[in-house]
Write a protein that holds these residues in place. Structure first.
Motif, PDB file in Angstrom:
ATOM      1  N   ASP A   5       0.803  -1.229   0.000  1.00  0.00           N
ATOM      2  CA  ASP A   5       0.000   0.000   0.000  1.00  0.00           C
ATOM      3  C   ASP A   5       0.835   1.279   0.000  1.00  0.00           C
ATOM      4  N   PRO A   6       1.992   1.328   0.688  1.00  0.00           N
ATOM      5  CA  PRO A   6       2.784   2.567   0.677  1.00  0.00           C
ATOM      6  C   PRO A   6       3.386   2.916  -0.699  1.00  0.00           C
ATOM      7  N   ILE A   7       3.470   1.950  -1.590  1.00  0.00           N
ATOM      8  CA  ILE A   7       4.037   2.211  -2.921  1.00  0.00           C
ATOM      9  C   ILE A   7       2.900   2.719  -3.797  1.00  0.00           C
ATOM     10  N   ARG A   8       2.913   4.012  -4.037  1.00  0.00           N
ATOM     11  CA  ARG A   8       1.778   4.584  -4.754  1.00  0.00           C
ATOM     12  C   ARG A   8       2.170   5.732  -5.672  1.00  0.00           C
ATOM     13  N   GLN A   9       1.338   5.896  -6.673  1.00  0.00           N
ATOM     14  CA  GLN A   9       1.341   7.051  -7.556  1.00  0.00           C
ATOM     15  C   GLN A   9      -0.093   7.572  -7.416  1.00  0.00           C
ATOM     16  N   SER A  10      -0.935   7.437  -8.418  1.00  0.00           N
ATOM     17  CA  SER A  10      -2.357   7.721  -8.258  1.00  0.00           C
ATOM     18  C   SER A  10      -3.056   6.534  -7.608  1.00  0.00           C
ATOM     19  N   ILE A  11      -2.540   5.342  -7.872  1.00  0.00           N
ATOM     20  CA  ILE A  11      -3.073   4.106  -7.309  1.00  0.00           C
ATOM     21  C   ILE A  11      -1.904   3.380  -6.637  1.00  0.00           C
ATOM     22  N   SER A  12      -2.200   2.685  -5.542  1.00  0.00           N
ATOM     23  CA  SER A  12      -1.100   1.995  -4.857  1.00  0.00           C
ATOM     24  C   SER A  12      -0.869   0.615  -5.467  1.00  0.00           C
ATOM     25  N   GLN A  13       0.326   0.109  -5.255  1.00  0.00           N
ATOM     26  CA  GLN A  13       0.629  -1.242  -5.712  1.00  0.00           C
ATOM     27  C   GLN A  13      -0.240  -2.246  -4.949  1.00  0.00           C
ATOM     28  N   GLY A  14      -0.559  -1.942  -3.702  1.00  0.00           N
ATOM     29  CA  GLY A  14      -1.464  -2.793  -2.928  1.00  0.00           C
ATOM     30  C   GLY A  14      -2.842  -2.879  -3.575  1.00  0.00           C
ATOM     31  N   ASP A  15      -3.334  -1.739  -4.077  1.00  0.00           N
ATOM     32  CA  ASP A  15      -4.624  -1.738  -4.790  1.00  0.00           C
ATOM     33  C   ASP A  15      -4.543  -2.589  -6.056  1.00  0.00           C
ATOM     34  N   LEU A  16      -3.429  -2.489  -6.768  1.00  0.00           N
ATOM     35  CA  LEU A  16      -3.243  -3.307  -7.964  1.00  0.00           C
ATOM     36  C   LEU A  16      -3.209  -4.793  -7.600  1.00  0.00           C
ATOM     37  N   PHE A  17      -2.601  -5.130  -6.466  1.00  0.00           N
ATOM     38  CA  PHE A  17      -2.582  -6.518  -6.006  1.00  0.00           C
ATOM     39  C   PHE A  17      -3.998  -6.996  -5.697  1.00  0.00           C
ATOM     40  N   PRO A  63       2.434   3.097  -9.962  1.00  0.00           N
ATOM     41  CA  PRO A  63       3.679   3.403  -9.247  1.00  0.00           C
ATOM     42  C   PRO A  63       4.855   2.631  -9.828  1.00  0.00           C
ATOM     43  N   ASN A  64       6.050   3.014  -9.407  1.00  0.00           N
ATOM     44  CA  ASN A  64       7.239   2.270  -9.787  1.00  0.00           C
ATOM     45  C   ASN A  64       7.250   0.971  -8.971  1.00  0.00           C
ATOM     46  N   MET A  65       7.040  -0.161  -9.626  1.00  0.00           N
ATOM     47  CA  MET A  65       6.910  -1.441  -8.934  1.00  0.00           C
ATOM     48  C   MET A  65       8.168  -2.299  -9.067  1.00  0.00           C
ATOM     49  N   TYR A  66       9.277  -1.678  -9.442  1.00  0.00           N
ATOM     50  CA  TYR A  66      10.540  -2.404  -9.578  1.00  0.00           C
ATOM     51  C   TYR A  66      10.919  -3.040  -8.247  1.00  0.00           C
ATOM     52  N   GLU A  67      11.163  -4.339  -8.273  1.00  0.00           N
ATOM     53  CA  GLU A  67      11.546  -5.075  -7.065  1.00  0.00           C
ATOM     54  C   GLU A  67      12.511  -6.184  -7.489  1.00  0.00           C
ATOM     55  N   PRO A  68      13.812  -5.875  -7.486  1.00  0.00           N
ATOM     56  CA  PRO A  68      14.807  -6.803  -8.050  1.00  0.00           C
ATOM     57  C   PRO A  68      15.225  -7.932  -7.110  1.00  0.00           C
ATOM     58  N   ILE A  69      14.299  -8.464  -6.362  1.00  0.00           N
ATOM     59  CA  ILE A  69      14.614  -9.562  -5.437  1.00  0.00           C
ATOM     60  C   ILE A  69      13.620 -10.699  -5.632  1.00  0.00           C
ATOM     61  N   TRP A  70      14.024 -11.877  -5.205  1.00  0.00           N
ATOM     62  CA  TRP A  70      13.132 -13.034  -5.171  1.00  0.00           C
ATOM     63  C   TRP A  70      12.894 -13.391  -3.713  1.00  0.00           C
ATOM     64  N   PHE A  71      11.670 -13.737  -3.367  1.00  0.00           N
ATOM     65  CA  PHE A  71      11.345 -14.271  -2.051  1.00  0.00           C
ATOM     66  C   PHE A  71      10.288 -15.346  -2.262  1.00  0.00           C
ATOM     67  N   THR A  72      10.043 -16.138  -1.253  1.00  0.00           N
ATOM     68  CA  THR A  72       9.226 -17.344  -1.405  1.00  0.00           C
ATOM     69  C   THR A  72       7.870 -17.077  -2.048  1.00  0.00           C
ATOM     70  N   LYS A  73       7.131 -16.113  -1.541  1.00  0.00           N
ATOM     71  CA  LYS A  73       5.787 -15.867  -2.088  1.00  0.00           C
ATOM     72  C   LYS A  73       5.849 -15.371  -3.533  1.00  0.00           C
ATOM     73  N   LYS A  74       6.899 -14.669  -3.873  1.00  0.00           N
ATOM     74  CA  LYS A  74       7.053 -14.203  -5.245  1.00  0.00           C
ATOM     75  C   LYS A  74       7.338 -15.384  -6.173  1.00  0.00           C
ATOM     76  N   VAL A  75       8.188 -16.295  -5.720  1.00  0.00           N
ATOM     77  CA  VAL A  75       8.495 -17.492  -6.517  1.00  0.00           C
ATOM     78  C   VAL A  75       7.233 -18.351  -6.679  1.00  0.00           C
ATOM     79  N   VAL A  76       6.488 -18.530  -5.595  1.00  0.00           N
ATOM     80  CA  VAL A  76       5.240 -19.301  -5.657  1.00  0.00           C
ATOM     81  C   VAL A  76       4.277 -18.671  -6.661  1.00  0.00           C
TER      82      VAL A  76
END
Length: 129
Positions: free
Chosen positions: A14-26, A78-91
């Motif tokens: 939710d904190p990652i936002r422009q007009s809409i947050s990344q949480g809203d997109l999720f 928003p800028n959703m760049y996240e150059p890492i892998w974590f378990t839930k992302k891999v799943v």
């Protein structure tokens, strides 16, 4: 799985936002993925398989794009760049890949049959004695 993970992680983004947050997109992705799964259960027509393919492939493409490319903000996104892998992302990547392949296969099978219904074998009518 895709719907669950996106719904579960939404508040973290939710904190990652422009007009809409990344949480809203999720949350939107979770709702769309849930609706697609429901449509497949109700009617597995060519159109539904095609829509499910587009949903799954776009979700897979987005997660891979934002993992490897710093796209920056795009209009209201928003800028959703996240150059890492974590378990839930891999799943999620695995689930979206399986969903994409399954939807493509489902579309091909239904298209080959020409219908969304399973084929029935006809039995000869029994004759009264």
């Amino acid at each position: 799985m895709d719907a669950y993970v996106h719904a579960d992680l939404a508040a973290n983004y939710d904190p990652i936002r422009q007009s809409i947050s990344q949480g809203d997109l999720f949350r939107i992705e979770a709702g769309v993925a849930s609706a697609a799964a429901l449509l497949i259960l109700l009617t597995a027509s060519r159109v539904v398989w095609a829509v499910v393919f587009l949903i799954a492939a776009s979700a897979l493409g987005a997660i891979l794009l934002y993992r490897y490319v710093n796209v920056g903000t795009l209009g209201p996104l928003p800028n959703m760049y996240e150059p890492i892998w974590f378990t839930k992302k891999v799943v999620t990547v695995v689930a979206e890949g399986v969903a994409t392949a399954t939807a493509l296969l489902g579309f091909a099978v239904v298209a080959a049959r020409g219908s969304s219904l399973p084929r029935r074998t006809s039995r000869p009518a029994s004759r009264p004695d």
